[in-house]
Design a protein around this motif. Structure first.
Motif: not given
Length: 578
Positions: A428-431, A433-439, A457-458, A463-464
């Protein structure tokens, strides 16, 4: 034209004839100044009448003899020549040293981001964010210094990063170690070698506790603590996540997946993990159940614990036709094969005869401890366990952040996922990723190539990950044409001036025109020299940097002492050779 498009004004260079004329005039002016100064200084030294104040009159007077040229004037002129020669030698020496320190790609830095172009990752911006997000901490995670201007660059404490560096290009010395040493709070580090652990555990031990998870004995670390993976399994959703982690981390890179048996095996593993967690059994008990397809103990445990549908699912597999059941159980056994490693099992099960501290992810994320997770790929890999522990810690940090002011950790947590494609195959890391910085969870994922990421991750997942990262650093050493072409296109083009000369009928004509060319093409990026990297950051122009290894930073002495203390010493074999 705008600088933002890397364009420059139409060419205004001098023609060769005009350039020669200006050079000749410059030499003449210099000679005139030298003669003027020598004659006037010599007249002053000897008390003779001063030559004319007009430089040209002095020069012509020396030529026609009306202004005497004395031995003193010759001495002054020789001294001036010596001073000029010494200055020229010094300038050439400085330039030569500068050339040695420069690489073949440094000239392209003038077309890349500098000053205001890279403000989002500048020292000033990072410092301002640190004052708001992590008071008292360093400005951020060091990236390097720009080749053009020498500006230090930082990823802030709300950025997530992605690094792609080929083997032995300095990613550990220039990125992982400096990042770990800059962290103000808890740190997670994954690796398949002991070097980063040996280099940083000494300095990190001064700010908090050190935990080294070493099931495969890469650092010869004793199992003096343990972690129970089943503490992560609090319901059927977490059980499914843990089973998915075991599945992703246990399969070889690029392995083909059977649509029925792999999914059924993952569901079976999830049900047994949940049953073991509900009954307070060790995680190794799950493997024992997998070797006994007729054992329906887990069904009874799940019904009693209030999971009737999961119990029915497990019962359905147990009572399936023999061949189908054997296929599902056999596949699930492979997914949990890491539990058969006795050394690994010692890190995830208690020992009544030798009580040891139990690692608690919830407590860890609120402190300043450091967790090193070591494993390597191949037969007997502990990758599923290191990945599971990584996920458990990061999700604990996410939960703690959601309960904190502003929805983020008061002190940022740093996760350096070095060799992520081998050690931390988190599906689930690519999905996320962007969320963690705000936390306040700062992730740095380090890969050796683009294809390493696609294996895990395919192409869509990679790309994500690439797009979600606020800061991307490419350190060279990669030979994948498609990837290099993509990076080259993102870096952009510049206007190249081309001059052509034609002659005829007794005269020569020079013309110039502009053409668009890549600043760094795929060949340049494939051969990126050591000590250089390209940075692509959100809201900033791509820029070329000088990497900053740990020995150039403020913690060099502490790292050297840590290496001296923890690195294995050279031993002598039976044959007498080291």
């Amino acid at each position: 034209m705008s600088r933002g498009s890397h364009r420059k004004p139409q060419p205004t260079r001098l023609s060769p004839d005009a350039l020669l004329l200006y050079v000749a005039l410059g030499l003449l002016a210099g000679a005139c100044a030298a003669v003027y100064g020598a004659t006037h200084l010599a007249a002053w030294m000897t008390g003779s009448p001063a030559p004319p104040a007009d430089p040209w009159a002095t020069l012509l007077g020396v030529i026609d003899g009306s202004v005497p040229w004395t031995p003193q004037a010759s001495a002054v002129l020789a001294a001036l020549a010596a001073v000029l020669a010494a200055a020229a030698v010094a300038v050439l020496a400085v330039r030569r040293r500068g050339r040695r320190a420069r690489s073949r790609v440094d000239d392209t830095a003038r077309w890349l981001g500098t000053r205001a172009d890279i403000a989002p990752i500048s020292h000033a911006t990072a410092t301002a964010k640190a004052a708001r997000l992590a008071p008292g901490a360093s400005p951020g995670i060091p990236i390097g210094t720009t080749v053009a201007g020498g500006q230090p660059l930082y990823a802030s404490w709300e950025d997530v990063q992605l690094d792609i560096w080929g083997p032995r290009t300095g990613k550990t010395t220039s990125r992982a170690i400096p990042a770990i040493l800059a962290a103000p709070g808890a740190v997670i580090v994954t690796s398949n070698k002991r070097d980063v652990t040996d280099a940083t555990r000494g300095p990190r031990d001064t700010v908090g506790g050190v935990w080294v998870f070493d099931p495969q004995q890469l650092a010869s670390e004793p199992a003096d603590w343990w972690w129970n993976p089943l503490t992560y399994v609090t319901d059927e959703v977490k059980a499914a996540k843990l089973a998915g982690i075991f599945a992703a981390a246990s399969r070889p890179a690029g392995a083909r997946v059977d649509a029925f048996f792999d999914n059924a095996a993952q569901d079976l593993l999830a049900a047994l993990l949940l049953a073991a967690a509900c009954d307070n059994r060790p995680v190794t008990g799950v493997y024992r159940w997998l070797t006994r397809p007729d054992d329906d103990t887990g069904v009874d445990i799940l019904r009693t614990a209030g999971y009737p549908l999961t119990a029915d699912q497990l019962s359905g597999v147990i009572n399936a036709p023999d061949r189908q059941r054997a296929g599902v159980y056999g596949t699930a056994t492979q997914l949990a094969s890491c539990l058969t490693n006795r050394a690994a099992a010692g890190w995830v099960t208690p020992d009544p005869a030798n009580p040891r501290p139990q690692f608690d992810p919830d407590q860890f994320v609120t402190g300043t401890d450091t967790l090193y997770l070591l494993s390597k790929e191949g037969k007997g890999s502990a990758g599923p366990l290191t990945t599971a522990l990584t996920v458990a810690v990061i999700e604990a940090a996410e939960h703690h952040a959601s309960q904190s002011a502003g929805g983020r950790l008061a002190v940022p947590l740093l996760a350096v996922l070095d060799e992520a494609a081998n050690v931390c195959r988190w599906p689930d890391l690519p999905d996320l990723y962007s969320h963690f910085g705000s936390r306040g969870i700062c992730l740095m994922t380090i890969l050796q190539s683009w294809s390493q990421g696609t294996d895990v991750w395919g192409d869509a997942g990679m790309r994500k990950l690439w797009s979600a990262a606020n800061v991307v650093v490419f350190g060279g050493g990669v030979k994948e044409r498609d990837f290099l072409d993509n990076v080259s296109a993102l870096i952009g083009d510049y206007d190249k001036t081309t001059r052509s000369v034609s002659s005829g009928r007794g005269h020569r004509q020079t013309s110039e025109h502009l053409s668009r060319e890549r600043i760094l093409d795929a060949a340049d990026l494939a051969a990126l020299p050591p000590g250089r990297a390209v940075v692509l950051a959100s809201g900033a122009r791509p820029t070329l940097i000088r990497t900053q290894p740990w020995w150039t930073g403020p913690h060099a002495g502490a790292v050297q002492a840590s290496l001296h203390q923890h690195q294995p010493t050279t031993t002598t074999s039976a044959a007498g050779r080291p």
